[in-house]
Design an enzyme around this catalytic site. Structure first.
Site, PDB file in Angstrom:
ATOM      1  N   ASN A   7      45.637  -6.424 -12.594  1.00 30.47           N
ATOM      2  CA  ASN A   7      46.664  -7.397 -11.887  1.00 30.47           C
ATOM      3  C   ASN A   7      45.950  -7.169 -10.419  1.00 30.47           C
ATOM      4  O   ASN A   7      45.857  -6.313  -9.692  1.00 30.47           O
ATOM      5  CB  ASN A   7      47.877  -6.751 -11.594  1.00 30.47           C
ATOM      6  CG  ASN A   7      48.899  -7.420 -10.561  1.00 30.47           C
ATOM      7  OD1 ASN A   7      48.588  -7.985  -9.601  1.00 30.47           O
ATOM      8  ND2 ASN A   7      50.265  -7.497 -11.246  1.00 30.47           N
ATOM      9  N   GLU A  34      48.679 -11.845 -11.413  1.00 27.74           N
ATOM     10  CA  GLU A  34      48.988 -12.372 -10.316  1.00 27.74           C
ATOM     11  C   GLU A  34      47.718 -12.952  -9.354  1.00 27.74           C
ATOM     12  O   GLU A  34      47.530 -12.255  -8.374  1.00 27.74           O
ATOM     13  CB  GLU A  34      49.665 -11.106  -9.450  1.00 27.74           C
ATOM     14  CG  GLU A  34      51.096 -10.837  -9.724  1.00 27.74           C
ATOM     15  CD  GLU A  34      51.701  -9.947  -8.651  1.00 27.74           C
ATOM     16  OE1 GLU A  34      52.390 -10.662  -7.729  1.00 27.74           O
ATOM     17  OE2 GLU A  34      51.646  -8.792  -8.640  1.00 27.74           O
ATOM     18  N   TYR A 105      51.594 -11.163 -17.864  1.00 27.72           N
ATOM     19  CA  TYR A 105      52.431 -10.748 -16.586  1.00 27.72           C
ATOM     20  C   TYR A 105      53.771 -10.848 -16.704  1.00 27.72           C
ATOM     21  O   TYR A 105      54.515 -11.895 -16.666  1.00 27.72           O
ATOM     22  CB  TYR A 105      51.934 -11.483 -15.372  1.00 27.72           C
ATOM     23  CG  TYR A 105      52.437 -11.074 -13.949  1.00 27.72           C
ATOM     24  CD1 TYR A 105      52.674  -9.746 -13.766  1.00 27.72           C
ATOM     25  CD2 TYR A 105      53.109 -11.847 -13.167  1.00 27.72           C
ATOM     26  CE1 TYR A 105      53.187  -9.440 -12.633  1.00 27.72           C
ATOM     27  CE2 TYR A 105      53.537 -11.565 -12.173  1.00 27.72           C
ATOM     28  CZ  TYR A 105      53.806 -10.308 -11.829  1.00 27.72           C
ATOM     29  OH  TYR A 105      54.299  -9.766 -10.616  1.00 27.72           O
ATOM     30  N   ASP A 146      49.913  -6.648 -17.234  1.00 27.93           N
ATOM     31  CA  ASP A 146      50.835  -6.112 -16.560  1.00 27.93           C
ATOM     32  C   ASP A 146      52.172  -6.143 -17.123  1.00 27.93           C
ATOM     33  O   ASP A 146      52.881  -7.323 -16.843  1.00 27.93           O
ATOM     34  CB  ASP A 146      50.878  -6.503 -14.719  1.00 27.93           C
ATOM     35  CG  ASP A 146      51.723  -5.827 -13.982  1.00 27.93           C
ATOM     36  OD1 ASP A 146      52.618  -4.914 -14.639  1.00 27.93           O
ATOM     37  OD2 ASP A 146      52.046  -6.220 -12.683  1.00 27.93           O
ATOM     38  N   ASN A 148      54.953  -4.299 -16.473  1.00 24.57           N
ATOM     39  CA  ASN A 148      56.193  -4.071 -15.785  1.00 24.57           C
ATOM     40  C   ASN A 148      57.069  -3.151 -16.372  1.00 24.57           C
ATOM     41  O   ASN A 148      58.562  -3.362 -16.191  1.00 24.57           O
ATOM     42  CB  ASN A 148      56.749  -5.274 -15.013  1.00 24.57           C
ATOM     43  CG  ASN A 148      56.111  -5.619 -13.817  1.00 24.57           C
ATOM     44  OD1 ASN A 148      55.878  -4.790 -12.784  1.00 24.57           O
ATOM     45  ND2 ASN A 148      55.725  -6.956 -13.525  1.00 24.57           N
ATOM     46  N   ASP A 247      47.276  -3.451  -5.311  1.00 21.87           N
ATOM     47  CA  ASP A 247      48.118  -2.333  -5.557  1.00 21.87           C
ATOM     48  C   ASP A 247      47.756  -1.756  -7.042  1.00 21.87           C
ATOM     49  O   ASP A 247      48.305  -0.495  -7.316  1.00 21.87           O
ATOM     50  CB  ASP A 247      49.465  -2.395  -5.071  1.00 21.87           C
ATOM     51  CG  ASP A 247      50.218  -3.898  -5.457  1.00 21.87           C
ATOM     52  OD1 ASP A 247      49.489  -4.375  -6.193  1.00 21.87           O
ATOM     53  OD2 ASP A 247      51.184  -4.069  -5.316  1.00 21.87           O
ATOM     54  N   HIS A 248      47.417  -2.610  -7.720  1.00 18.94           N
ATOM     55  CA  HIS A 248      47.101  -1.965  -9.309  1.00 18.94           C
ATOM     56  C   HIS A 248      45.349  -1.675  -9.183  1.00 18.94           C
ATOM     57  O   HIS A 248      44.554  -2.320  -8.383  1.00 18.94           O
ATOM     58  CB  HIS A 248      47.195  -3.257 -10.195  1.00 18.94           C
ATOM     59  CG  HIS A 248      48.763  -3.626 -10.328  1.00 18.94           C
ATOM     60  ND1 HIS A 248      49.481  -3.187 -11.440  1.00 18.94           N
ATOM     61  CD2 HIS A 248      49.720  -4.201  -9.617  1.00 18.94           C
ATOM     62  CE1 HIS A 248      50.503  -3.769 -11.373  1.00 18.94           C
ATOM     63  NE2 HIS A 248      50.924  -4.502 -10.298  1.00 18.94           N
TER      64      HIS A 248
END
Length: 257
Positions: A7, A34, A105, A146, A148, A247-248
């Protein structure tokens, strides 16, 4: 075959980081999430210069996924089946060297008291149905991206504090388990059952990265035919420590022949 999922949190903003990492790590296939741009605005040329074919599915400012491959990609689909009215760019899938590979995602789902959480759960139901359908094809299947989803308490720095978050709620985790119960293998934890902590995401806030307050939410799910070829699955923390990092951080899967 080396397959990476990452991501990137904006393909344009992270372009120097991503291209440098691709040069160093040299994966055969890369799954981005993303990308945060419309399909036509994806910086495909920079990746094509590195030898990748690019198949991006984007939308303005949000979401977006891509498959980059050094080998031809065939039979491409650009939406997760099951909800034709869903226009969010969250799924792309194709066949590379005989392996069916998806970059996904999965919706975040927060706040849970809004429509975002039911949408997440519906999306997971659609993914489970499609994952079941893919098993009928008989070819190796790799569902990377990702998710989540925090699979278990060992995958989050503060299980109690995250108990009611959409990523860790019991209903979310049960739906993830339903996909695994079809016959899929979660690659990283299968190879590293006792490796704690092992995270793939650290928030930009509250010093999460230097304090190692992370989550493991980027996963590879493998069909039995792909799991039979599983050689390695590793988290590369290096890119998270770079300037202007996502941030990933990438997760890298290796399949044997």
């Amino acid at each position: 075959m080396k397959i990476a999922t990452w991501n990137v949190n904006s393909a344009k903003a992270r372009l120097p980081n991503t291209t440098q990492w691709l040069i160093e790590a040299a994966p055969d296939v890369v799954l981005f999430q993303e990308i945060k741009c419309e399909t036509a605005a994806f910086p495909a040329a920079a990746f094509e210069e590195l030898g990748y074919q690019v198949h991006a599915v984007g939308q303005k400012a949000y979401n977006g996924v891509a498959i980059l491959s050094k080998m031809p990609v065939s039979d491409l689909i650009t939406r997760l089946p099951g909800e034709p009215e869903d226009e969010q760019a969250r799924y792309v899938e194709g066949t590379v060297n005989g392996v069916r590979i998806a970059s996904l995602y999965l919706p975040n789902g927060n706040p849970v008291d809004t429509e975002k959480y039911p949408y997440k759960l519906r999306w997971m139901d659609r993914l489970r149905q499609h994952a079941a359908d893919l098993l009928g094809g008989g070819q190796p299947v790799v569902l990377g991206g990702d998710y989540n989803v925090i699979p278990g308490p060992e995958d989050v720095y503060d299980p109690v504090g995250w108990r009611d978050d959409a990523l860790f709620r019991q209903e979310t985790r049960l739906k993830f388990q339903e996909i695994l119960a079809l016959g899929y293998t979660e690659a990283f934890r299968t190879l590293h059952p006792g490796l704690i902590p092992a995270y793939s995401f650290w928030d930009y806030q509250a010093g999460a990265w230097p304090r190692n307050n992370g989550l493991r939410i980027d996963h590879f799910l493998l069909s039995p035919q792909a799991a039979d070829r599983l050689v390695a699955c590793e988290i590369d923390k290096g890119p998270r420590g770079k300037e202007k990092a996502s941030d990933h951080t990438p997760v890298i899967l290796t399949l044997g022949q």
